[in-house]
Every structure is written in C-alpha cells, then in structure tokens.
Design an enzyme around this catalytic site. Structure first.
Site, PDB file in Angstrom:
ATOM      1  CD  GLN A  71      -3.042  -0.527  -0.132  1.00 38.79           C
ATOM      2  OE1 GLN A  71      -3.166   0.648  -0.474  1.00 38.79           O
ATOM      3  NE2 GLN A  71      -3.682  -1.500  -0.767  1.00 38.79           N
ATOM      4  CB  SER A  72       4.124   2.007  -1.535  1.00 37.37           C
ATOM      5  OG  SER A  72       4.872   3.161  -1.884  1.00 37.37           O
TER       6      SER A  72
END
Ligand SMILES: *Cc1c(COP(=O)(O)O)cnc(C)c1O
Length: 325
Positions: A71-72
């Site tokens: 989930q960068s």
C-alpha cells in the site's frame, strides 16, 4: 543553484486551522495540507517526485522503477505521475500475505494506471536496491532507458521537495496566512526524506528551530543516521544550503508495527475525523499526530505537515472497527 524541478504539484497547498483540533492536541496547531498537493497522486511524495522525475526526463527515461510496501503511497504517486509524463512504471512491492495483494486502496490506483507490479516477500525486499538495479539492466538490454527511484523517493535529490515546501510556507507567512515563527515542524517519518528536507528548509528559512519527526517503523538511531546522510547528500548537490536544524526522532508512537495501529491510535484517528472533519491516514499522519498529542512536553505552537495517504486509509478496515466499538 537548485536542481531542476518539474511543476507537478498543485501549489501552494492550503494552511488549515481548527480550534477543536487545538483542544484535542493541546497546542496551537497549524496544518499544512500536503494531503492536497494534487488529485489521486496527492501527498508528500509528489514534492520529491518534482525533482526526481525532472531528472528522469532529463535522462530520457522511458520507464521508472521504484519500490515500497503493497500500500505504498510513493509507488502510487510514481505510477500516476510517470504515466502523466509519458513513462511506464515498474513497482517492486513488499507483500506479507495474499491479502496484501488485493486490488484496493493504492494498489487499485497502481493497477488502473497500468503499472507493472512485482510482489516480493519481506525477505526479498531487503535486497530491493540490488533487485531494482537488475530490473533496470534488463530494460537496458532491451534498449529502454530505466530510472531507479529508491524507497519513498528518499535520496539527496528527493530531499529538495521539502526544502522547497518550507520556502513555500515562508512565502505564505509573509503574505499573512500564518505566523512567521513556530516552535517546531511536526512530520511523520517513514523513509526520512521529508524530515531531512524540512530540517534543511528550516535552516534556510528560519521558520522554526527544530523538526519533530514521528517514526512509523525502525527506531530513532536508524533515522538519525538516515536523515544525516540525506542532508549530506542534498548539500553535496547544493553546497550553499546551510546545515540542518535540530531533528528529533520520536520512536515510541509507532504502534504495534508498520501499517498497523493500536486500538488507541485508531480511536484517535476516528475522533479527529469526527470532531474536526480532518482525515488522517493510518500509517503515517495519524500516528504522527497521535504522537504529538501524547507528548508530555508539548510545543506551544506547531506546524504539522499533513503528508496525505488517503488511499491507504481506504484499504484499511481497522478504523471503522474502532468507531463501532
Ligand atoms: C511516505 C509518507 C510519509 C513519510 O515520508 P518519508 O519522507 O518517507 O519519511 C508520511 N506520510 C505519508 C502519507 C507518506 O506516504
């Protein structure tokens, strides 16, 4: 001379205040809304990418390679901005489970932007720099110029994003939008580039004598070393930059682990939203503001940089759970 910069963000971002938030945190708090630097590509990473992608373009890159957690926010901003600039993106993402690979939040945006995604285990991710170098070589053998951006966009060049952000705040202060002097600037710290850039920007502008950086992973010794190195690298690129102001890393508010909040942190995030309408994110800004509210000795007047992260919140059900108990 400053490095070349592409105007990608929607600047200046607003400065925001709310008396209920002051009461909740226990300090005079000014919020720099860097969650509003853009549309879907918003957040702090776009400021670093203004410099990094300018360099990629100057080198005629056709593909941008970077890395991060599944989930960068950084990977998502890179994928969207590379596309805007006519480049492909290749994302090396750390997945700890099959659930991490779900098409939600940031990953959904990466996918719809057409990024090439390669998932790796946490163990493989420790060798990310070497892996990205190899991917770049493979592109090179096919005659495509690849440009590698390290985790979080944090290197000497990316650091200029937040040097410039502090110049922007000073211009807003000169225009009467906020005070000219703060006790501290408060940021979340994940790969160090934001905190390092702020520390250099404060030295240049005199806006505040220190940075309080709230770590969301690792520890204070790690980030002291990382930020010192980032400041050194930035000053090599621009020797007229003065040495950074004091940078204090707080590592006791990161919660159970990276990307996971304690019940108390989740409640705090929900309370801020319910009383002020300000949406924080579960990985970074929520933990940083929780940390500030938890300090025994609080600054009298602080500038909090809201670094974004909304798509990450939308991939999280923990906050809702906290709200319903
Ligand atoms: C990456 C990120 C941070 C941390 O910035 P670093 O420069 O990596 O320390 C803070 N907030 C959000 C929302 C981020 O995506």
């Amino acid at each position: 001379m400053r490095p070349a910069r592409l105007p990608l963000a929607h600047l200046p971002t607003p400065v925001w205040r709310n008396s209920k938030l002051d009461e909740l945190i226990g300090t005079e708090l000014w919020v720099k809304r860097d969650d509003m630097t853009a549309g879907a590509e918003a957040g702090n990473k776009i400021r670093k990418l203004e410099y990094l992608l300018a360099d990629a373009k100057a080198k005629q890159a056709e593909v941008v390679i970077t890395c991060g957690a599944a989930q960068s926010n950084h990977a998502r901003a890179t994928a969207l901005l590379a596309r805007q600039l006519g480049m492909d993106s290749w994302l090396l993402l750390r997945a700890t489970s099959e659930e991490d690979k779900l098409r939600i939040g940031n990953l959904l945006l990466d996918r719809v932007a057409g990024a090439s995604i390669q998932f790796v285990s946490p163990d493989e991710y420790t060798r990310r720099d070497e892996t990205m170098r190899k991917i770049a070589e493979q592109h090179g053998q096919l005659g495509r110029v690849a440009y590698v951006i390290p985790e979080g966009g944090s290197n000497g060049l990316g650091t200029f994003g937040y040097v410039q952000a502090m110049v922007e705040v000073c211009e807003q202060a000169a225009a009467g939008l906020l005070p000219r002097r703060f006790d501290t600037v408060v940021v979340a710290c994940g790969s160090g580039g934001t905190a390092a850039g702020v520390a250099l920007g404060l030295a240049e502008t005199g806006l505040a004598p220190r940075v309080d950086a709230f770590a969301v992973c690792d520890d204070a010794a790690h980030f002291d070393a990382v930020c010192t190195e980032l400041c050194r690298a930035a000053r090599l690129l621009c020797p007229e930059l003065p040495p950074p102001v004091e940078l204090i890393v707080h590592d006791q508010f990161k919660g159970p682990r990276y990307g996971v909040m304690s019940a108390e942190q989740a409640e705090f995030l929900a309370e801020v939203a319910a009383t002020t309408g300000l949406i924080l994110d579960p990985v970074y800004s929520g933990k940083a503001l929780f940390g500030l509210a938890s300090l025994k000795e609080k600054p009298r007047r602080a500038l909090f940089v809201h670094t974004g992260g909304l798509p990450g919140l939308l991939a999280h059900e923990q906050v809702q759970a906290a709200n319903t108990t």
